[in-house]
Motif scaffolding. Structure first.
Motif, PDB file in Angstrom:
ATOM      1  N   MET A 163      21.212 107.009  13.270  1.00 34.24           N
ATOM      2  CA  MET A 163      20.984 107.169  11.836  1.00 34.24           C
ATOM      3  C   MET A 163      20.415 108.547  11.515  1.00 34.24           C
ATOM      4  O   MET A 163      20.376 108.948  10.362  1.00 34.24           O
ATOM      5  N   GLU A 164      19.937 109.250  12.530  1.00 32.08           N
ATOM      6  CA  GLU A 164      19.259 110.532  12.292  1.00 32.08           C
ATOM      7  C   GLU A 164      20.173 111.737  12.522  1.00 32.08           C
ATOM      8  O   GLU A 164      19.724 112.873  12.513  1.00 32.08           O
ATOM      9  N   THR A 165      21.464 111.469  12.758  1.00 34.47           N
ATOM     10  CA  THR A 165      22.377 112.584  12.993  1.00 34.47           C
ATOM     11  C   THR A 165      22.622 113.361  11.705  1.00 34.47           C
ATOM     12  O   THR A 165      22.907 112.760  10.670  1.00 34.47           O
ATOM     13  N   PRO A 166      22.524 114.682  11.753  1.00 34.57           N
ATOM     14  CA  PRO A 166      22.862 115.472  10.568  1.00 34.57           C
ATOM     15  C   PRO A 166      24.320 115.240  10.182  1.00 34.57           C
ATOM     16  O   PRO A 166      25.181 115.114  11.051  1.00 34.57           O
ATOM     17  N   MET A 167      24.575 115.196   8.887  1.00 37.22           N
ATOM     18  CA  MET A 167      25.946 115.021   8.415  1.00 37.22           C
ATOM     19  C   MET A 167      26.740 116.291   8.718  1.00 37.22           C
ATOM     20  O   MET A 167      26.179 117.393   8.713  1.00 37.22           O
ATOM     21  N   PRO A 168      28.042 116.150   8.955  1.00 39.40           N
ATOM     22  CA  PRO A 168      28.859 117.349   9.197  1.00 39.40           C
ATOM     23  C   PRO A 168      28.740 118.307   8.020  1.00 39.40           C
ATOM     24  O   PRO A 168      28.791 117.879   6.874  1.00 39.40           O
ATOM     25  N   GLY A 169      28.553 119.576   8.318  1.00 38.63           N
ATOM     26  CA  GLY A 169      28.418 120.578   7.268  1.00 38.63           C
ATOM     27  C   GLY A 169      27.155 120.410   6.447  1.00 38.63           C
ATOM     28  O   GLY A 169      27.097 120.810   5.293  1.00 38.63           O
ATOM     29  N   SER A 170      26.138 119.795   7.032  1.00 36.80           N
ATOM     30  CA  SER A 170      24.938 119.468   6.264  1.00 36.80           C
ATOM     31  C   SER A 170      24.061 120.685   6.035  1.00 36.80           C
ATOM     32  O   SER A 170      24.145 121.686   6.732  1.00 36.80           O
ATOM     33  N   ALA A 171      23.209 120.557   5.043  1.00 33.88           N
ATOM     34  CA  ALA A 171      22.333 121.652   4.653  1.00 33.88           C
ATOM     35  C   ALA A 171      21.238 121.874   5.686  1.00 33.88           C
ATOM     36  O   ALA A 171      20.775 122.981   5.883  1.00 33.88           O
ATOM     37  N   GLY A 172      20.812 120.823   6.332  1.00 37.31           N
ATOM     38  CA  GLY A 172      19.727 120.977   7.288  1.00 37.31           C
ATOM     39  C   GLY A 172      19.490 119.685   8.017  1.00 37.31           C
ATOM     40  O   GLY A 172      20.222 118.713   7.831  1.00 37.31           O
ATOM     41  N   LYS A 173      18.459 119.644   8.813  1.00 37.97           N
ATOM     42  CA  LYS A 173      18.276 118.464   9.651  1.00 37.97           C
ATOM     43  C   LYS A 173      17.708 117.284   8.875  1.00 37.97           C
ATOM     44  O   LYS A 173      17.604 116.185   9.406  1.00 37.97           O
ATOM     45  N   HIS A 174      17.347 117.520   7.594  1.00 37.90           N
ATOM     46  CA  HIS A 174      16.905 116.374   6.802  1.00 37.90           C
ATOM     47  C   HIS A 174      18.067 115.710   6.096  1.00 37.90           C
ATOM     48  O   HIS A 174      17.908 114.703   5.426  1.00 37.90           O
ATOM     49  N   ASP A 175      19.241 116.290   6.227  1.00 37.51           N
ATOM     50  CA  ASP A 175      20.441 115.729   5.612  1.00 37.51           C
ATOM     51  C   ASP A 175      21.180 114.917   6.670  1.00 37.51           C
ATOM     52  O   ASP A 175      22.187 115.345   7.212  1.00 37.51           O
ATOM     53  N   THR A 176      20.655 113.737   6.942  1.00 42.93           N
ATOM     54  CA  THR A 176      21.191 112.930   8.039  1.00 42.93           C
ATOM     55  C   THR A 176      22.031 111.775   7.514  1.00 42.93           C
ATOM     56  O   THR A 176      22.099 111.551   6.302  1.00 42.93           O
ATOM     57  N   LEU A 177      22.630 111.057   8.440  1.00 43.14           N
ATOM     58  CA  LEU A 177      23.395 109.870   8.055  1.00 43.14           C
ATOM     59  C   LEU A 177      22.518 108.953   7.205  1.00 43.14           C
ATOM     60  O   LEU A 177      22.954 108.412   6.197  1.00 43.14           O
ATOM     61  N   ARG A 178      21.260 108.807   7.607  1.00 42.53           N
ATOM     62  CA  ARG A 178      20.376 107.919   6.868  1.00 42.53           C
ATOM     63  C   ARG A 178      20.070 108.473   5.467  1.00 42.53           C
ATOM     64  O   ARG A 178      20.263 107.781   4.466  1.00 42.53           O
ATOM     65  N   THR A 179      19.637 109.712   5.394  1.00 41.89           N
ATOM     66  CA  THR A 179      19.227 110.240   4.081  1.00 41.89           C
ATOM     67  C   THR A 179      20.429 110.384   3.151  1.00 41.89           C
ATOM     68  O   THR A 179      20.342 110.101   1.956  1.00 41.89           O
ATOM     69  N   ARG A 180      21.554 110.790   3.707  1.00 43.82           N
ATOM     70  CA  ARG A 180      22.733 110.953   2.853  1.00 43.82           C
ATOM     71  C   ARG A 180      23.229 109.597   2.356  1.00 43.82           C
ATOM     72  O   ARG A 180      23.638 109.459   1.196  1.00 43.82           O
ATOM     73  N   THR A 181      23.179 108.617   3.246  1.00 44.04           N
ATOM     74  CA  THR A 181      23.581 107.275   2.834  1.00 44.04           C
ATOM     75  C   THR A 181      22.675 106.794   1.704  1.00 44.04           C
ATOM     76  O   THR A 181      23.145 106.232   0.710  1.00 44.04           O
ATOM     77  N   LEU A 182      21.395 107.035   1.842  1.00 44.24           N
ATOM     78  CA  LEU A 182      20.447 106.609   0.805  1.00 44.24           C
ATOM     79  C   LEU A 182      20.759 107.266  -0.536  1.00 44.24           C
ATOM     80  O   LEU A 182      20.680 106.617  -1.583  1.00 44.24           O
ATOM     81  N   SER A 183      21.134 108.545  -0.503  1.00 46.76           N
ATOM     82  CA  SER A 183      21.418 109.182  -1.789  1.00 46.76           C
ATOM     83  C   SER A 183      22.760 108.710  -2.339  1.00 46.76           C
ATOM     84  O   SER A 183      22.936 108.595  -3.546  1.00 46.76           O
ATOM     85  N   GLU A 184      23.717 108.404  -1.449  1.00 53.52           N
ATOM     86  CA  GLU A 184      25.027 107.924  -1.922  1.00 53.52           C
ATOM     87  C   GLU A 184      24.943 106.514  -2.495  1.00 53.52           C
ATOM     88  O   GLU A 184      25.747 106.135  -3.354  1.00 53.52           O
ATOM     89  N   ILE A 185      23.985 105.726  -2.014  1.00 51.82           N
ATOM     90  CA  ILE A 185      23.814 104.368  -2.542  1.00 51.82           C
ATOM     91  C   ILE A 185      23.604 104.418  -4.055  1.00 51.82           C
ATOM     92  O   ILE A 185      24.058 103.544  -4.795  1.00 51.82           O
ATOM     93  N   LYS A 186      22.960 105.470  -4.509  1.00 57.03           N
ATOM     94  CA  LYS A 186      22.652 105.602  -5.941  1.00 57.03           C
ATOM     95  C   LYS A 186      23.903 105.831  -6.786  1.00 57.03           C
ATOM     96  O   LYS A 186      23.872 105.622  -7.996  1.00 57.03           O
ATOM     97  N   THR A 187      24.975 106.283  -6.173  1.00 53.75           N
ATOM     98  CA  THR A 187      26.191 106.533  -6.948  1.00 53.75           C
ATOM     99  C   THR A 187      26.981 105.254  -7.193  1.00 53.75           C
ATOM    100  O   THR A 187      27.937 105.248  -7.961  1.00 53.75           O
ATOM    101  N   VAL A 188      26.591 104.186  -6.521  1.00 64.27           N
ATOM    102  CA  VAL A 188      27.301 102.921  -6.655  1.00 64.27           C
ATOM    103  C   VAL A 188      26.638 102.094  -7.745  1.00 64.27           C
ATOM    104  O   VAL A 188      25.420 102.123  -7.910  1.00 64.27           O
ATOM    105  N   LYS A 189      27.461 101.351  -8.512  1.00 61.85           N
ATOM    106  CA  LYS A 189      26.886 100.440  -9.494  1.00 61.85           C
ATOM    107  C   LYS A 189      26.693  99.081  -8.830  1.00 61.85           C
ATOM    108  O   LYS A 189      27.646  98.432  -8.414  1.00 61.85           O
ATOM    109  N   TRP A 190      25.438  98.695  -8.709  1.00 58.44           N
ATOM    110  CA  TRP A 190      25.091  97.444  -8.041  1.00 58.44           C
ATOM    111  C   TRP A 190      24.872  96.367  -9.078  1.00 58.44           C
ATOM    112  O   TRP A 190      24.160  96.562 -10.047  1.00 58.44           O
ATOM    113  N   ASP A 191      25.465  95.225  -8.828  1.00 62.97           N
ATOM    114  CA  ASP A 191      25.413  94.132  -9.793  1.00 62.97           C
ATOM    115  C   ASP A 191      25.182  92.836  -9.030  1.00 62.97           C
ATOM    116  O   ASP A 191      26.067  92.414  -8.290  1.00 62.97           O
TER     117      ASP A 191
END
Length: 945
Positions: A425-453
């Motif tokens: 979960m801690e792997t940086p995303m491909p082409g990421s800005a830095g080591k804080h942009d990981t699978l986990r953190t990016r997934t967390l920010s992408e969750i916000k783009t989804v409409k949850w019902d």
RNA sequence: GCAGGAUUAGCUCGAAGGUCGAGCCCGCGGUCGAUAACCGCGAGGCGUUGGUUCGAUUCCAACAUCCUGCACCA
């Protein structure tokens, strides 16, 4: 020729229809299904909507290990409502059902069927047996889903055990692998040493077990003054407590709670550190004479200080862990990273050695002679003796406690650290800005783009992603997609060569995952390939398979691979709340690893199915309602209607009684349609329809009400608020149509001359109402709507099936040119209906006093204050028909004590004679010598005939 | 224990900081021209305890019960 009085009845336009009152759903639905199948209706819908905007609801694959249950049925009905309503709203909404075919539950069931034979069988034979099993239930479930009226591409579903799908799974893995997300490492897993296999959590059952329980002294091996000056120079120890003495050889650390208070107790010249809350208990158990406290301090003071292993030459590290509890033991937890899930996590955090010295048979290896070569349970006593001989055993006893057991062989299981594959979960995303942009953190920010019902889904999944460990994607099993990776025979390290990976993916696409078993490494690896780590040239195949969640998580990837025109992301996922842990999460991670975006725009979560006592429904409890059984006895339509009747976002109750009730309700709706159809037997819209502006005002009003009703229903479809539709439809059918409009209309439809404008106006209205209602109900009542469809007047260009049609627009219902809303008219008629309610109440009072029987036996005096009086005056001539009484006299308002709502209703016996034809009372009955028993209105009609 | 959710009439639901409401069920009656139908009338309720407020079923907090997932451990 004047009709005889007994023939008067034949001059009345009584309702007439061949549309049966009794639905006979269990018999008729299968015939309907056969027709749809034969007409290839699903394909025709696709063709009809080709080119329209796509709406893709992606199906979550149910598991193919048994028949469907009510929850599965509800799930599919909801999806069907959505797909059909989107279709009728003009979208191209394909639905490709899917099935999850691999995995443990099937393998275990097949194991049971095969018995001991399995051990002798090659993996491919076992896989074939599993495949047969999965296919059997795929076929069964497919039949059952169709039976409840679900439309979809059932002849070409997706299934996780097809070659195309299996290759997508592998491709998805390689996408992770080649981008650096994947590592192979140790992890503590449940292990059954009887079956010599790792177990998933779901395969573990808790049973009672008696364990030896020991209190063991660990000497402090650091400077006591680091903890507290008062301890300087003292002989310091701590006391651990464990029910698994055999794990002591693997002891690497002692864990303290960071925030709990610990106490150093001096007794007999030595000092013991235990939790304050458990100090008294520990001192008593360990026979510490005359203990007195030297110092108090929080557990965190002990972090990274050293202790000494009781019988091995090993430093034991002081560590902190939140899971240390203060209810049993000493508040100090002996930590063996290779033999406990939490211990392992702590071990990872502190960099402890997690090598397991217990082999797959549960035998201790690389140990002291006292216990070397013994099975774990047999090693308990020798280890205990060893500890005792060294003076470190402070107390021992037996404890009975709940302990995990293998659900198949019922032997107690152990934790054992083994090599597993992980997605970090801690792997940086491909082409990421830095080591804080990981699978986990990016997934967390992408969750916000989804409409949850409902909206809480976002928080729930975020919490899970936030805290979840790395994803363990390997299983030591047979029935699944192999982790098709080559390992160096010399150094054991995996070969990760994109060209070779691609070749295997293509192989899977052609021949399926079985080909991993039929091909040898030499067939797939170029001859000159060398291990990048040690340059050896010999390779072997990884034998683990993938976690099934990785498989199902790749489902939309597999679908899009086959249907490139489908959108990314899909429009909607809809599954139960258990899938936040499962499919929602694994689909999200798989999509993040391949597209760096979620696979869905919207996620909807239905609740759980409960019995009428609010208990979760389950086959094992025996409180389940079988949807297939309901379909067989009451009809698939009843299962659908029940699904629509409940608020699916909450937990829902299902029971026989509820199904019966819904069945009753079905009859009411059906009868409403039957009444509509039965009054259209002589109505041909092309010749007889009355333009809106020429219709009677009541009919205009009702058509406008129908427009409002249709708007509400369409809005509710868009909101997936099917229970609102159910209740709105009931209300419309019962209150607006049956109790009000149809009741009032009877006089006009039955009595008036067949071709009279008054009657044709009413027929036009009910035709349009029926036409609107049947479309609006089609997504939910798919069978009955289709049954009704051909009974309504056939006009040119009308679709062959209601499921090819569109929802009605206002212009469909009113005709072009009519204003959609007329607030004044709506308000006036709302008031008139209000007055009607008052009148009906007054009639009931009179009935109770035996003044009248039926309403037509009455005449009423009505007076009302302004401005209501003015309104009533306008409609004066219609009031007797609106109230269904023989006469209404409107009187000016007089202030009277106790008048409610500015209305006074007085009921009297109707004057005159009962007309034999229309049953109204009239003083003019008998005035026409040609028709001496009828009223003036009927005689006029009869002359016209 | 942790996270999330729920609790309104016998049932399924809706609405709203201002006397809650609908349909079904039930009871009573009408009708006998929707008849394995149809119409009317009636009865019946905001989980518990606090707080905010002029006023709370609604907002807040705690408790209870139920559901889901996780953790159940040395």
């Amino acid at each position: 020729m004047p009709p005889e009085s007994k023939d008067l009845k034949s001059t009345i336009n009584l309702p007439k229809t061949t549309f049966p009152m009794k639905a006979n759903l269990p018999q008729n639905e299968p015939k309907m299904l056969a027709r749809w199948e034969q007409d290839r209706l699903y394909d025709r819908i696709r063709a009809a909507r080709k080119g329209s905007p796509l709406y893709v609801l992606h199906d979550g694959p149910p598991y193919t290990s048994g028949p469907i249950h009510l929850g599965t049925a509800m799930n599919k009905c909801l999806k069907d409502f959505i797909v059909k309503s989107k279709t009728m709203s003009g979208f191209d909404a394909p639905y490709v059902p899917g099935w999850d075919c691999h995995g443990l539950p099937i393998e275990i069931k097949v194991d049971k069927e095969l018995g001991g034979k399995k051990l002798q069988m090659p993996p491919l034979s076992v896989r074939n047996a599993c495949r047969k099993y999965a296919q059997k239930y795929l076929d069964l479930q497919r039949t059952q889903f169709k039976r409840i009226g679900v439309f979809g591409r059932f002849d070409q579903p997706y299934a996780t055990m097809t070659p195309q799908y299996e290759s997508t799974v592998l491709k998805t893995f390689f996408s992770f692998y080649e981008n650096g997300f994947v590592y192979k490492g140790l992890r503590a897993v449940y292990w059954c040493m009887h079956d010599e296999t790792a177990l998933a959590e779901a395969e573990v059952e808790y049973e009672n077990h008696t364990s030896p329980t020991v209190w063991v002294k660990y000497a402090f091996a650091d400077d006591p003054a680091k903890i507290d000056p008062a301890l300087a120079g003292k002989k310091l120890n701590t006391i651990i407590w464990t029910t698994t003495p055999w794990t002591l050889p693997a002891s690497m650390a002692v864990a303290f709670h960071p925030d709990e208070e610990y106490v150093a107790l001096e007794s007999g010249g030595e000092v013991y550190i235990v939790a304050s809350k458990l100090a008294a208990d520990a001192a008593a158990k360990c026979n510490l004479a005359d203990p007195h406290p030297l110092a108090h301090f929080p557990g965190r003071k002990l972090e990274r200080l050293n202790f000494q292993h009781p019988f091995l030459d090993r430093k034991i590290l002081g560590v902190l862990a939140d899971y240390v509890t203060m209810d049993t033991g000493t508040g100090v937890v002996h930590t063996a990273p290779s033999h406990g899930a939490e211990d392992f996590m702590t071990g990872v955090k502190y960099g402890l050695d997690a090598t397991s010295n217990v082999d797959e048979k549960g035998i201790l290896r690389n140990g002291l002679p006292e216990y070397e070569g013994l099975r774990v349970w047999d090693a308990n006593q020798p280890i205990l003796d060893l500890v005792k001989s060294l003076g470190a055993l402070l107390h021992s006893e037996k404890t009975e406690h709940s302990y995990p057991h293998c659900w198949r062989c019922h032997n107690p299981v152990i934790f054992r650290a083994t090599e597993q594959w992980f997605i970090s979960m801690e792997t940086p995303m491909p082409g990421s800005a830095g080591k804080h942009d990981t699978l986990r953190t990016r997934t967390l920010s992408e969750i916000k783009t989804v409409k949850w019902d409902p909206a809480w889904g976002e928080e729930r999944l975020s919490n899970m992603i936030q805290t979840r460990p790395d994803w363990c994607i390997s299983r030591q099993r047979v029935w699944g997609v192999p982790i098709a990776v080559f390992l160096c025979e010399a150094c054991g390290k995996p070969l990760n060569d994109p060209a070779i990976n691609k070749k295997v993916v293509e192989l899977f696409a052609r021949n399926g995952a079985d080909s991993w078993f039929t091909n040898e490494p030499d067939n797939l690896i170029p001859a000159d390939t060398k291990c990048p780590h040690c340059s050896a040239a010999k390779f072997e195949k990884e034998s683990d398979i993938f976690d099934v969640w990785l498989e199902s998580g790749a489902s939309y990837l597999a679908l899009v691979a086959a249907e490139p025109e489908y959108p990314w992301p899909s429009d909607l996922y809809l599954e139960g709340g258990d899938q936040y842990r499962g499919w929602f999460q694994s689909s999200l991670l798989c999509a993040m690893g391949t597209h760096a975006t979620p696979p869905y725009k919207n996620v909807v979560t239905p609740g759980w199915t409960l019995d009428e006592k609010g208990q979760a429904m389950s086959k094992s409890r025996g409180n389940d309602v079988d949807p297939v059984d309901i379909a067989g006895r009451l009809g698939g339509e009843v299962v659908r209607l029940w699904t629509a009747s409940v608020d699916f976002r909450e937990d829902v109750v299902g029971s026989e009684a509820l199904m019966q009730r819904v069945g009753e309700n079905y009859k009411k709706i059906r009868n409403t349609f039957r009444y509509i159809l039965s009054n259209l037997y002589d109505f041909d819209p092309t010749k007889d329809a009355v333009p809106f502006e020429e219709m009677q005002e009541l009919d205009q009003y009702m058509l406008r009400e129908t427009v409002a009703f249709a708007d509400d229903v369409k809005k509710s479809y868009d909101d997936f608020a099917f229970h609102k539709i159910y209740h709105r439809v009931n209300h419309f059918c019962i209150v607006d149509l049956s109790a009000f409009y149809f009741d009032v209309l009877k006089d006009r439809l039955y009595i008036m001359a067949p071709k009279s404008q008054a009657r044709r106006s009413a027929q036009t209205a009910i035709w349009q109402i029926g036409e609107a209602l049947v479309r609006l109900l089609a997504p939910i009542m798919s069978f009955t709507s289709e049954e009704i469809w051909p009974y309504l007047p056939q006009v040119e260009g009308r679709e062959e099936s209601v499921h090819l049609a569109h929802f009605p627009a206002a212009t469909d219902i009113l005709g072009a040119g009519a204003t959609e809303r007329d607030e004044k008219q709506h308000e006036d008629w709302t008031k008139l209906r209000n007055v009607r309610d008052n009148v009906l109440k007054a009639l009931e009072d009179a009935r109770e006093k035996k003044q009248i029987g039926g309403g037509l036996e009455a005449r009423i005096d009505l007076s009302a204050s302004e401005p209501l009086y003015e309104l009533l005056k306008t409609y004066e001539g219609q009031l007797r028909y609106l109230f269904i009484v023989s006469a209404v006299t409107l009187k000016p308002w007089v202030e009277v004590e106790g008048a409610v709502g500015g209305i006074i209703v007085n009921v009297y016996a109707a004057e005159g004679q009962k007309c034999e034809r229309c049953w109204n009372y009239s003083t003019q009955v008998g005035e026409d010598p040609t028709y001496p028993t009828v009223c003036e209105r009927c005689s006029a009609v009869l002359k016209e005939l």
